[in-house]
Write an enzyme that holds these catalytic residues in place. Structure first.
Site, PDB file in Angstrom:
ATOM      1  N   ARG A  39       9.907   1.764 118.765  1.00  0.00           N
ATOM      2  CA  ARG A  39       9.855   0.335 119.084  1.00  0.00           C
ATOM      3  C   ARG A  39      10.414  -0.540 117.960  1.00  0.00           C
ATOM      4  O   ARG A  39      10.973  -1.616 118.226  1.00  0.00           O
ATOM      5  CB  ARG A  39       8.406  -0.063 119.403  1.00  0.00           C
ATOM      6  CG  ARG A  39       8.244  -1.494 119.961  1.00  0.00           C
ATOM      7  CD  ARG A  39       6.815  -1.729 120.435  1.00  0.00           C
ATOM      8  NE  ARG A  39       6.675  -3.005 121.124  1.00  0.00           N
ATOM      9  CZ  ARG A  39       6.108  -4.097 120.613  1.00  0.00           C
ATOM     10  NH1 ARG A  39       5.629  -4.056 119.376  1.00  0.00           N
ATOM     11  NH2 ARG A  39       5.997  -5.208 121.315  1.00  0.00           N
ATOM     12  N   ILE A  65       9.766  -9.116 123.669  1.00  0.00           N
ATOM     13  CA  ILE A  65       9.546  -7.689 123.871  1.00  0.00           C
ATOM     14  C   ILE A  65       8.068  -7.571 124.235  1.00  0.00           C
ATOM     15  O   ILE A  65       7.199  -8.089 123.536  1.00  0.00           O
ATOM     16  CB  ILE A  65       9.900  -6.846 122.629  1.00  0.00           C
ATOM     17  CG1 ILE A  65       9.636  -5.359 122.891  1.00  0.00           C
ATOM     18  CG2 ILE A  65       9.196  -7.321 121.372  1.00  0.00           C
ATOM     19  CD1 ILE A  65      10.166  -4.429 121.794  1.00  0.00           C
ATOM     20  N   SER A  66       7.789  -6.933 125.358  1.00  0.00           N
ATOM     21  CA  SER A  66       6.431  -6.932 125.899  1.00  0.00           C
ATOM     22  C   SER A  66       5.441  -6.238 124.977  1.00  0.00           C
ATOM     23  O   SER A  66       5.792  -5.346 124.206  1.00  0.00           O
ATOM     24  CB  SER A  66       6.406  -6.246 127.272  1.00  0.00           C
ATOM     25  OG  SER A  66       7.104  -7.005 128.229  1.00  0.00           O
ATOM     26  N   GLN A  67       4.197  -6.664 125.096  1.00  0.00           N
ATOM     27  CA  GLN A  67       3.091  -6.004 124.408  1.00  0.00           C
ATOM     28  C   GLN A  67       3.030  -4.547 124.854  1.00  0.00           C
ATOM     29  O   GLN A  67       3.130  -4.254 126.045  1.00  0.00           O
ATOM     30  CB  GLN A  67       1.800  -6.733 124.784  1.00  0.00           C
ATOM     31  CG  GLN A  67       0.547  -6.168 124.176  1.00  0.00           C
ATOM     32  CD  GLN A  67      -0.690  -6.933 124.661  1.00  0.00           C
ATOM     33  OE1 GLN A  67      -0.580  -7.911 125.401  1.00  0.00           O
ATOM     34  NE2 GLN A  67      -1.848  -6.468 124.250  1.00  0.00           N
ATOM     35  N   PRO A  68       2.880  -3.594 123.928  1.00  0.00           N
ATOM     36  CA  PRO A  68       2.832  -2.180 124.319  1.00  0.00           C
ATOM     37  C   PRO A  68       1.776  -1.873 125.392  1.00  0.00           C
ATOM     38  O   PRO A  68       2.023  -1.058 126.285  1.00  0.00           O
ATOM     39  CB  PRO A  68       2.533  -1.458 123.000  1.00  0.00           C
ATOM     40  CG  PRO A  68       3.174  -2.331 121.970  1.00  0.00           C
ATOM     41  CD  PRO A  68       2.938  -3.738 122.456  1.00  0.00           C
TER      42      PRO A  68
END
Length: 217
Positions: A39, A65-68
């Site tokens: 990431r 970028i989305s939260q994992p």
């Protein structure tokens, strides 16, 4: 292992995966995929120390970028089997697409922002991921490549686009956050037959909005 993905990065990913387990992610294949995708390479180098924190970060063009956890949660809801054909609406940084590739899917991903599309189209192959990338309006999907086993929408939609439902195979699953700008409900739409669908709700989230049209800049 390279200097771009070293033992430190791998240790940070392991801690991230351990945290996702605590938060309720149970799908071992999803956890393994999150544990493999570097990431930190999807973010500016100044964000390295934050790249494996479970939170979203800006990536430019008004996107994140989305939260994992969100990536893992949506991926888990998709229930992906190897070699399934998956459409992702909203490529963004390409991180979710890379996770889908790690899950063994044949990934088709569409992005409306030309700046992000160009960046991801060149960047993902450089780090070993080869989804089919398209520039276009996510509301329209990719009818020329339909039907899809699974469809994932990574932005909040005010309603479920009919075109996306129609591009599902019978038995296919669409995962989409639906609602107003500041709150969406995660929904899973399953195509039961040619003209019948069933839906499930899986809690509240906040996504950037799914917008119509394209941005050619």
């Amino acid at each position: 292992m390279t200097e771009f993905d070293n033992l430190r990065h791998q240790g940070m990913r392991k801690r991230l995966v351990d945290g996702l387990k605590i938060k309720g992610i149970r799908d071992e294949s999803v956890l393994a995929a999150i544990g493999k995708v570097p990431r930190h390479l999807f973010m500016e180098s100044s964000f390295l120390n934050f790249s494996y924190k479970d939170q979203a970060f800006p990536i430019g063009a008004g996107q994140t970028i989305s939260q994992p956890y969100t990536v893992a949660f949506q991926s888990q809801l998709l229930q992906i089997q190897k070699n399934e054909k998956v459409l992702e609406v909203g490529t963004g940084s390409g991180y979710q697409a890379a996770v889908l590739v790690e899950l063994g899917a044949k990934v088709f991903t569409i992005e409306r922002q030309k700046e992000l599309f160009r960046k991801v189209q060149s960047f993902l192959p450089e780090i070993g991921y080869h989804p089919a990338c398209f520039f276009g309006d996510g509301y329209e999907g990719l009818p020329a490549f339909a039907p899809f086993d699974k469809i994932l929408v990574t932005a909040g939609a005010p309603l479920i686009p009919v075109a996306l439902k129609e591009q599902l195979k019978i038995g296919g699953r669409l995962v989409i956050p639906v609602g107003k700008d500041n709150h969406q409900e995660m929904q899973v739409i399953v195509r039961v037959s040619e003209d019948e669908y069933k839906s499930e709700k899986h809690g509240g989230f906040v996504f950037v909005p799914l917008l119509k049209g394209v941005v050619n800049i």
